[in-house]
Every structure is written in C-alpha cells, then in structure tokens.
Design an enzyme around this catalytic site. Structure first.
Site, PDB file in Angstrom:
ATOM      1  N   GLU A   1       0.838  -1.209   0.000  1.00 35.51           N
ATOM      2  CA  GLU A   1       0.000   0.000   0.000  1.00 35.51           C
ATOM      3  C   GLU A   1       0.867   1.250   0.000  1.00 35.51           C
ATOM      4  O   GLU A   1       0.589   2.219  -0.709  1.00 35.51           O
ATOM      5  CB  GLU A   1      -0.945  -0.023   1.209  1.00 35.51           C
ATOM      6  CG  GLU A   1      -1.998  -1.109   1.078  1.00 35.51           C
ATOM      7  CD  GLU A   1      -2.771  -1.323   2.339  1.00 35.51           C
ATOM      8  OE1 GLU A   1      -2.143  -1.529   3.407  1.00 35.51           O
ATOM      9  OE2 GLU A   1      -4.002  -1.306   2.287  1.00 35.51           O
TER      10      GLU A   1
ATOM     11  N   GLU B   1      -3.337  -9.845   3.820  1.00 33.83           N
ATOM     12  CA  GLU B   1      -4.132  -9.565   5.011  1.00 33.83           C
ATOM     13  C   GLU B   1      -5.179 -10.640   5.317  1.00 33.83           C
ATOM     14  O   GLU B   1      -5.480 -10.911   6.468  1.00 33.83           O
ATOM     15  CB  GLU B   1      -4.790  -8.206   4.912  1.00 33.83           C
ATOM     16  CG  GLU B   1      -3.847  -7.022   5.070  1.00 33.83           C
ATOM     17  CD  GLU B   1      -3.189  -6.591   3.770  1.00 33.83           C
ATOM     18  OE1 GLU B   1      -3.181  -7.366   2.806  1.00 33.83           O
ATOM     19  OE2 GLU B   1      -2.657  -5.468   3.739  1.00 33.83           O
TER      20      GLU B   1
HETATM   21  N1  T1G Z   1       4.281  -7.396  12.039  1.00 33.90           N
HETATM   22  C1  T1G Z   1       4.986  -7.745  13.135  1.00 33.90           C
HETATM   23  N2  T1G Z   1       5.992  -8.668  13.147  1.00 33.90           N
HETATM   24  C2  T1G Z   1       6.268  -9.259  11.986  1.00 33.90           C
HETATM   25  C3  T1G Z   1       5.574  -8.960  10.791  1.00 33.90           C
HETATM   26  C4  T1G Z   1       4.533  -7.975  10.854  1.00 33.90           C
HETATM   27  N3  T1G Z   1       3.864  -7.598   9.782  1.00 33.90           N
HETATM   28  N4  T1G Z   1       6.101  -9.738   9.807  1.00 33.90           N
HETATM   29  C5  T1G Z   1       7.064 -10.474  10.357  1.00 33.90           C
HETATM   30  N5  T1G Z   1       7.183 -10.191  11.665  1.00 33.90           N
HETATM   31  C6  T1G Z   1       8.132 -10.767  12.594  1.00 33.90           C
HETATM   32  C7  T1G Z   1       7.933 -12.257  12.781  1.00 33.90           C
HETATM   33  O1  T1G Z   1       6.971 -12.498  13.782  1.00 33.90           O
HETATM   34  C8  T1G Z   1       9.317 -12.700  13.197  1.00 33.90           C
HETATM   35  O2  T1G Z   1       9.472 -12.349  14.563  1.00 33.90           O
HETATM   36  C9  T1G Z   1      10.243 -11.792  12.402  1.00 33.90           C
HETATM   37  O3  T1G Z   1       9.434 -10.646  12.037  1.00 33.90           O
HETATM   38  C10 T1G Z   1      10.768 -12.439  11.138  1.00 33.90           C
HETATM   39  O4  T1G Z   1       9.613 -12.889  10.432  1.00 33.90           O
HETATM   40  C11 T1G Z   1      -1.994  -1.752   6.890  1.00 33.90           C
HETATM   41  C12 T1G Z   1      -3.159  -3.859   8.123  1.00 33.90           C
HETATM   42  C13 T1G Z   1       7.725 -10.836   5.628  1.00 33.90           C
HETATM   43  C14 T1G Z   1       7.474 -13.030   4.432  1.00 33.90           C
HETATM   44  O5  T1G Z   1       1.014 -10.300   6.762  1.00 33.90           O
HETATM   45  O6  T1G Z   1       4.761 -12.928   5.855  1.00 33.90           O
HETATM   46  O7  T1G Z   1      -0.130  -4.547   6.628  1.00 33.90           O
HETATM   47  O8  T1G Z   1       9.742 -14.688  15.498  1.00 33.90           O
HETATM   48  O9  T1G Z   1      10.232 -15.316  10.695  1.00 33.90           O
HETATM   49  O10 T1G Z   1      10.421 -16.149   7.216  1.00 33.90           O
HETATM   50  O11 T1G Z   1      -3.327  -2.756   5.261  1.00 33.90           O
HETATM   51  O12 T1G Z   1       7.396 -12.386   8.078  1.00 33.90           O
HETATM   52  O13 T1G Z   1      11.745 -13.277  14.943  1.00 33.90           O
HETATM   53  O14 T1G Z   1      10.241 -12.657  16.878  1.00 33.90           O
HETATM   54  O15 T1G Z   1       8.299 -14.598   9.206  1.00 33.90           O
HETATM   55  O16 T1G Z   1      11.850 -14.159   6.413  1.00 33.90           O
HETATM   56  C15 T1G Z   1       0.466  -7.638   6.409  1.00 33.90           C
HETATM   57  C16 T1G Z   1       3.668 -10.994   7.536  1.00 33.90           C
HETATM   58  C17 T1G Z   1       0.297  -7.106   7.798  1.00 33.90           C
HETATM   59  C18 T1G Z   1       3.346 -10.109   6.337  1.00 33.90           C
HETATM   60  C19 T1G Z   1       9.277 -12.683   6.117  1.00 33.90           C
HETATM   61  N6  T1G Z   1       1.776  -8.247   6.269  1.00 33.90           N
HETATM   62  N7  T1G Z   1       5.062 -11.425   7.522  1.00 33.90           N
HETATM   63  O17 T1G Z   1       9.339 -14.055   6.399  1.00 33.90           O
HETATM   64  O18 T1G Z   1      10.697 -14.046   8.551  1.00 33.90           O
HETATM   65  S1  T1G Z   1      -1.271  -6.348   8.012  1.00 33.90           S
HETATM   66  C20 T1G Z   1       1.942  -9.568   6.486  1.00 33.90           C
HETATM   67  C21 T1G Z   1       5.479 -12.413   6.690  1.00 33.90           C
HETATM   68  C22 T1G Z   1      -1.165  -4.921   7.093  1.00 33.90           C
HETATM   69  C23 T1G Z   1      -2.203  -2.980   6.059  1.00 33.90           C
HETATM   70  C24 T1G Z   1      -2.448  -4.204   6.865  1.00 33.90           C
HETATM   71  C25 T1G Z   1       6.917 -12.838   6.840  1.00 33.90           C
HETATM   72  C26 T1G Z   1       7.840 -12.314   5.736  1.00 33.90           C
HETATM   73  P1  T1G Z   1      10.358 -13.304  15.536  1.00 33.90           P
HETATM   74  P2  T1G Z   1       9.644 -14.326   9.749  1.00 33.90           P
HETATM   75  P3  T1G Z   1      10.649 -14.675   7.113  1.00 33.90           P
END
Ligand code: T1G
Length: 706
Positions: free
Chosen positions: A109, A129
C-alpha cells in the site's frame, strides 16, 4: 537506537531509507518519520525526485501485527496511514518506491501511494491480510485495482498470495525491474521521471472497468471464495471493498474499506488467525534448546520402508533437493513404492504443481535399495516401517551397528514409545521421533518426538530441517499417541459414541464440518481404514481402565469386514469413485448393536455433537499440557491446524476454548462427566483455570515467565 527512517541525498534525488529490522514493518514512528521526510524533500528546491527503499533484506512487510491487539483493546488508536499515503501521492516531486524482498500488506500500500515502483527481479508483492482475517486497511483495495485491474486485485486480496516481480510488472503494479544495484537503478529511474508530472495512483481509473464488465467477476469471485474459504469473512470483505473501488470515488471507496477493515479487525476470526501467525513462529522456540544450539550436518538422507509414509517422506526430501536412499525388504515392495511415488508426481504435474523436468530431477535423487549399502554415509535415517515395536527395535539395532557416529536415527512411528525404540541402540541421544502426517508429501505438520535421552543438537537439527523441507515442526513429548493422535483419539471416540447414542453417521460428520473441520471424523475413519483403529484397540485393550466405555459399532463394522473406502463400505458405502453415501444398513445395524448393549437412543443436536467432540480435544489437551507432553497451548493449536484440518480461523482447539470461555467449557465437561462417566473427568488444569477465570493464553504467558 538507530533511526527507523533515514534521509539522504544523491545530488538532486532524495533517498529515504526505512530501517526497522527485521522486516521493516510500519511500526510506531515509521509513518511519522516518512511523512516528515516527504515534507522535507518538498521544501528542498535542490531535490527533483525521491526514492523510498528498505534497509536490510526487504522493503516493507506491512503494518506491525503486534499492534493490532492494542487497537482492539482501545489501548492505542490505529495510526492514520491513509493521510501519510495521500501526502506521498500528493507530493509534487515524483516518489519512486524501490522494492527488494517483500512489499506486503501496508508495504505494498505504501508502494502504491508512490508515483512509480521499481523492483529487483526476485522481489515479491502482495496483500496477505486475509491470512490474518483482515483486509488491506490503507487503500490497498482501492489502489491495487487501479494499477493491476479488478481481476488481479481480487486474486491478490482474496487469495493473499504474493506475486513475483515479473508478474507485478506485467499487470501494471511495477514500472520497471532493476538488474544489479537497486538503489542506483532507482535513483537513475527517478532522474528519468523527475521532469514528468507525478501520476497519482488514485486518479488512474482506466483499469476499473464498468459495472457490467465487473459483475461476472465479482459474482464468480464470491462463489469461489465461499467454497475455497468456507466460513471465513475476510475474503468476502475484500471482494466487497474492491467492488467499492469500482463504484465509488476514491475517498468514499476508502471509507467503505475502513468500515470493512474494522469489522474484520474486531472479529474472532482475525484474533484467531493472528494467534496462528505468531504461533507458527513460537513453536520453533524450545525453552531448553537455545536458538544457537549447534546443528548437525544433514546432506544424505535414508528412508526405511517404501510404503505410503516412507514413499511420501522420500518425496519430501527429494523435493527439497536432498539425495535419498529408499530401502525396502524385497524388490516387489520397492517396485510398488516407486510406482506410488511416480503416480503421485504424475498427479502433481497434471495439476501444474510441478513441471515434468522438476519431477525427473527429483526421481533421480531417490535411490531405491534392498540393503543397508550406503547407510554408513547417511546423516539422517528415517524409519517408516510397519507399526510393530519388535520390528522397529530390530531395525534400530541394525542401524546402531551400521550408521556413522552422529547420524540422526529417527522413527516415523505414529504412537510407539521412542524411548523403547532407542533402547535397542547404544546411542539413545541420537534417536528421535519424526512423526509425519499422511500423506507426508502433502500435510505440513511433523511432530518431533523427544525421547528422554535425545540430544539437544538432534532436536535443534530436526526442528530446523523441517523448515528446509517445507514443513512446520512441533516438539512433543513421548506419551502414547504423542499429542495429535492422543487428542484425536478422544475426539474420534466421542464421534463413535454419538452414533451409538442415536445420531446419524452423516449428522455427526455434517455438524463437525459445519464447525469448520476439513472432514468429519467418521469419514476420516473410512479414509484411513477402520481396521487401523480396530487393531490398536485390540492391541491396547490391556492398557484401558476396566469398565471404561469402549467403541462398539466401529469394532462390529470391522468384524463385518467394513473397513471403509478400501473395502467399499465402512460407516458409509462407496461407489467405484469412492463417493460416500449414508448406508441405511449401517444405521439399522447400529440401532441393533446399541439396543443389545442397552445404550439409550435419542436425537442429538448438532451443538452437542460439536461440544462432545471438540471439548474432548480440549480436555485431553489440558491433560497433555499439565503432564508436560506439549510445551504450550499454541503448540497444540498449530498441531491441529496443520495435521488434522482444524479451521485456522478458529485458531486451534485451545484458542477456541479461550474464545468460548474456559468456565463454559469446564461446566459443560462436568455435565458430560455426570452423564457419560469417567472418560469425561475434567482435566485438573482446565478446572483450575476455569475457577480462576483464566485462559490457556494466561497459562502460556505464566509458564513463559516462570
Ligand atoms: N508485524 C509484526 N511482526 C512481523 C511482521 C509484521 N507484519 N512480519 C514479520 N514479523 C516478525 C515475525 O513475527 C518474526 O518475529 C520476524 O518478524 C521475522 O519474520 C496496513 C493492516 C515478511 C514473508 O502479513 O509474511 O499490513 O519470530 O520469521 O520467514 O493494510 O514475516 O523473529 O520474533 O516470518 O523471512 C500484512 C507478515 C500485515 C506479512 C518474512 N503483512 N510477515 O518471512 O521471517 S497487516 C503480512 C510475513 C497490514 C495494512 C495491513 C513474513 C515475511 P520473531 P519471519 P521470514
């Protein structure tokens, strides 16, 4: 503390770097800093354009999911990302978004509020999402159809899967792919466009189509979402929000999106799916096995047994690029195993999951053998032989003599005692359980079963290896049935009892599938083979407490040779395509058997069917936690989502219990205990938490801080 966002200049191009490790989420402070730097570059006459880029391994992975609970509880107000994105979009100087790694959710976004987007070929962009039970909440459903068209926007927002950069370029999300250094390429691109008017995404309406051209798109999208994401609200909300983009001016479309976003954010489904997101990462953390535990090398793998499980396990490792020895006892068995593997792969090619070339390369990696030749060089040996303790002990005795020191000796046993298997070797520290779920090449879960002597390096290696082979590993203790099957046994037993008490077979399964389980327990029994449970019950009859109610109808069906799909009849009868239909003969027989056993008959409401089956899971799960065979409630949840088809949007049995309220669950179990006897003895932990007004989440937090 390093700055979350940095500002620098490459002569006439501003460079804004987001540096919020590990994945540059738009956490507190990031949007504010971004907004400040946009103002700064607008007021700096020497700057003609700007590049926004992520530091480290990725662009922006989205909003900070950890903040959502605070928005829901009212502890914090959700930051207004929308005004920031409008500020970027209204900037008079072109802002180029430079993407590597992932631009997901709020990250995409943010990128779409820019005037241009460039990326390295390996980058991915997506709106995942829905996997969190929500929808894009910062105009993603409004800008994405403007850039990529309505159909692509629906696909991306409803499926939640990211798309590769090339596809994003082709559909209009990206403007250019940058080979080589991304920053240099993006700065050069910014200079190219500096003199041009900065196109506002929100004003690009040429791809929004018309009500007529979109109507069939939305109708089919809703129909397929209802099927594919049965019971879930976010996929349908995403479609509604994209439809608003095609019908309303941008500002009103954003308001419609905000309303739908908030409905999803405050839903139990979103709470559950966010619990799952973090849970899938939590289960990798073993309290007494430090994250930096040295790992053992695993390059050469050997599998013993080319049956359904062994063949599937061999495929899993071959698919991940490992060379695999696959041993059987005779050529015919080996040929059968390889034929099954080839058939599985052919199906994957037909479904477009693998190319023929990929399959040919994988088959090259699987080396069928009839002896232990080559096992001395193996780093990991997985035994997937028949579920007989004597046979397994004999095999592990052989392995002990053949395998090199430090080799990991794993059993795929689904319920037998790992310590007893280890006792057949001189190296119990190298013995572990790797319980794959059938079909092994499909189901994501592996229960890693820790024996008393299993070494921490062996545990850490197997936990980490699971990721490499595309699985999710949960560490469990060595009790009978480990965690998943032990709980499933309690659940399945209630389903069989309900049928004996008067519920129709299909009524039990329909109630459970309506709850959200992928399949009803009786249909699962027919699929796995009723004779499997029958054999286990006969072999373990001596372990059961005398006088405790045992399944009756299931044993009777097996005595009639009705084992399920493989015999054309079980709880259901099956046609030549294995399509199930209720069998009036079975209904009659069950009535007869129940009458002979003086089991009172009654009509059973779907609500009771669900409570009897699901609360049996919860009660057994509470016992397992208290006995220490599962590390945390969330571990049990992750097991049931990935091994048993429990609906992720309910978070798992233990999360579901918290949502239902442990007091209510406990009181219902007390009632079942009064009505149905000692199998329903409430688990002491459940009683304590219910009496204290606490949840399993409280218990987990307490245990973590202990
Ligand atoms: N928020 C908080 N923590 C996050 C995070 C996030 N969005 N994404 C990853 N982490 C943390 C995860 O818990 C882990 O923590 C560390 O980062 C490494 O992640 C406004 C409302 C990007 C593909 O759904 O899919 O945006 O265990 O182990 O395998 O409209 O992380 O080390 O303490 O997964 O390399 C939408 C979610 C949010 C993406 C990387 N975004 N993340 O994978 O590392 S809602 C998502 C992932 C939003 C908007 C809406 C994956 C990754 P810890 P990881 P990875």
């Amino acid at each position: 503390m390093s700055e979350l966002v940095r500002f620098s200049k490459e002569n006439d191009v501003a460079v804004i770097t987001i540096d919020n490790p590990p994945v540059n989420v738009l956490g507190p402070g990031v949007p504010e800093a971004l907004a400040g730097f946009i103002e700064k570059l607008e007021n700096d006459a020497s700057i003609r354009a700007a590049v926004v880029i992520g530091a480290g391994r990725t662009f922006v992975a989205g909003a900070d999911i950890r903040e959502f609970a605070k928005y829901r509880s009212g502890e914090k107000k959700r930051p207004g990302t929308l005004p920031l994105l409008l500020k970027i979009e209204n900037c008079r100087k072109p802002v180029v978004m430079a993407i590597h790694g992932n631009a997901l959710g709020g990250g995409l976004e943010l990128a779409m509020s820019g005037h241009y987007r460039v990326a390295v070929p390996g980058a991915k962009v997506g709106q995942p999402e829905v996997k969190l039970g929500i929808i894009p909440g910062a105009a993603g459903t409004q800008r994405l159809p403007r850039l990529a068209g309505v159909a692509k926007a629906i696909q991306m927002c409803v499926e939640g899967a990211p798309i590769p950069a090339q596809e994003a370029l082709e559909c209009g999300i990206l403007d250019r792919l940058i080979e080589g250094d991304l920053l240099a390429g993006a700065v050069a691109f910014a200079r190219e466009v500096a003199a041009k008017p900065a196109p506002k995404t929100r004003e690009r309406i040429e791809k929004l189509g018309t009500a007529e051209s979109n109507a069939p798109l939305f109708a089919s999208a809703r129909e397929s979402a209802r099927k594919k994401f049965r019971g879930m609200m976010a996929p349908l909300a995403a479609i509604d929000s994209i439809e608003a983009a095609t019908r309303l001016p941008f500002e009103e479309g954003c308001q419609a999106e905000q309303k739908l976003f908030n409905e999803c954010l405050f839903s139990d489904q979103s709470k559950a799916l966010i619990h799952v997101f973090f849970g899938e990462r939590e289960v990798a953390k073993i309290p007494d096995v430090p994250a930096d535990t040295p790992l053992l090398p695993v390059n050469r793998v050997a599998v013993i047994g080319a049956g359904t499980m062994g063949g599937g396990i061999a495929m899993v490792f071959a698919n991940a690029g490992f060379s695999v020895l696959l041993k059987e006892t005779d050529q015919a068995a080996l040929d059968r195993g390889l034929a099954a593997i080839r058939k599985n792969y052919a199906g994957s090619v037909q479904r477009g999951r693998f190319t023929q070339q990929f399959v040919d390369e994988r088959l090259q990696l699987i080396q069928p053998v009839l002896s232990y030749d080559g096992f001395a060089a193996a780093d990991l040996i997985i035994e997937a032989a028949f579920e007989s303790m004597d046979l397994k002990k004999q095999i592990f005795g052989d392995l002990d003599k053949i395998c090199k020191p430090g080799a990991i000796l794993a059993s795929n046993t689904s319920s037998l005692n790992i310590d007893e298997i280890a006792s057949a070797t001189s190296r119990p520290q190298s013995v572990i359980g790797t319980h794959f779920f059938s079909p092994a090449n499909v189901m994501r879960l592996i229960e890693i079963v820790r024996g008393k002597a299993t070494g921490k390096d062996v545990i850490a290696t197997c936990m980490q290896l699971a990721n490499k082979i595309g699985k999710i590993a949960v560490l469990v203790g060595n009790c009978r049935g480990f965690v998943g099957n032990r709980m499933y046994h309690a659940y399945n037993r209630q389903a069989m009892f309900l049928v004996e008490e008067g519920a129709a077979v299909e009524a039990v399964d329909n109630a459970i599938t309506a709850f959200g389980m992928a399949m009803g327990p009786l249909a699962v029994g027919d699929l796995a083979g009723l004779d499997v449970g029958w054999r286990i019950r006969k072999e373990s009859r001596h372990l059961e407490k005398p006088g405790v109610r045992q399944p009756l109808a299931a044993d009777r069906l097996c005595e009639l040779g009705r084992f399920g799909q493989k015999t054309g009849a079980g709880w259901y009868k099956y046609d030549e395509n294995r399509r199930a239909t209720p069998d009036p003969e079975v209904a009659r027989l069950i009535r007869e058997w129940s009458a002979a056993a003086n089991i009172p008959q009654r009509s059973v409401a779907p609500e009771e069917i669900v409570e009897r089956c699901i609360y049996a899971l919860i009660n057994e799960g509470a016992r397992i936690l208290e006995e220490g065979f599962a590390l945390r409630p969330v571990d049990i949840d992750i097991i049931f989502l990935n091994g048993y088809g429990f609906p992720a949007w309910r978070g798992g049995p233990m999360f579901h219990a918290d949502l239902a309220g442990l007091k209510k669950v406990y009181e219902r179990i007390c009632e079942f205990h009064r009505l149905h006897g000692e199998l329903w003895e409430p688990a002491p932990l459940l009683r304590r938490l219910a009496e204290q007004g606490k949840t399993f989440a409280d218990y987990q937090a307490l245990s973590a801080s202990a």
